[in-house]
Design an enzyme around this catalytic site. Structure first.
Site, PDB file in Angstrom:
ATOM      1  N   THR A  37       0.842  -1.189   0.000  1.00 14.83           N
ATOM      2  CA  THR A  37       0.000   0.000   0.000  1.00 14.83           C
ATOM      3  C   THR A  37       0.879   1.241   0.000  1.00 14.83           C
ATOM      4  O   THR A  37       2.041   1.200   0.373  1.00 14.83           O
ATOM      5  CB  THR A  37      -0.923   0.024   1.239  1.00 14.83           C
ATOM      6  N   ASP A  38       0.287   2.360  -0.389  1.00 15.73           N
ATOM      7  CA  ASP A  38       0.987   3.637  -0.393  1.00 15.73           C
ATOM      8  C   ASP A  38       0.945   4.262   0.987  1.00 15.73           C
ATOM      9  O   ASP A  38       0.258   3.801   1.892  1.00 15.73           O
ATOM     10  CB  ASP A  38       0.344   4.590  -1.406  1.00 15.73           C
ATOM     11  N   SER A  39       1.628   5.361   1.141  1.00 16.52           N
ATOM     12  CA  SER A  39       1.677   6.105   2.388  1.00 16.52           C
ATOM     13  C   SER A  39       0.270   6.487   2.846  1.00 16.52           C
ATOM     14  O   SER A  39      -0.538   6.980   2.055  1.00 16.52           O
ATOM     15  CB  SER A  39       2.521   7.370   2.182  1.00 16.52           C
TER      16      SER A  39
ATOM     17  N   VAL B   9      -2.268   4.640   3.620  1.00 20.23           N
ATOM     18  CA  VAL B   9      -3.360   3.750   3.230  1.00 20.23           C
ATOM     19  C   VAL B   9      -3.542   2.655   4.273  1.00 20.23           C
ATOM     20  O   VAL B   9      -2.573   2.112   4.797  1.00 20.23           O
ATOM     21  CB  VAL B   9      -3.086   3.131   1.840  1.00 20.23           C
TER      22      VAL B   9
END
Length: 91
Positions: free
Chosen positions: A51-53, A55
């Site tokens: 996942t991205d930052s 999330v």
């Protein structure tokens, strides 16, 4: 040595994504630190994705090899005891 598959849930607000990073805090880094406290000597867990930052996740799958000589339920409990409230092993 056994191969484990765990399901994680986490609030990603405090992390710079799932994948381990050299300087910034990540879910993978925190999870691997908890495993090391239990004697894990692996290099990296294998996630099913990332996942991205910032999330969140409810069903992040991670797998790893580990020599654990106790019941599986005790591994789940030991990991959760060593993880912050923002990360939890569900199963």
């Amino acid at each position: 040595m056994a191969h484990y598959k765990l399901i994680l849930a986490y609030d990603g607000s405090l992390y710079n994504g799932f994948q381990r990073q050299a300087i910034k805090s990540s879910v993978q880094g925190v999870f691997e630190d908890a495993l090391r406290k239990l004697g894990w000597q692996g290099r990296a867990v294998m996630p099913s994705g990332r996942t991205d930052s910032g999330v969140h996740a409810l069903g992040q799958v991670v797998s790893f090899n580990f020599e654990w000589k106790h019941p599986d339920e005790s591994l789940l409990n030991a990991l959760n005891a060593n993880l912050p409230e923002s990360i939890a092993v569900q199963s």
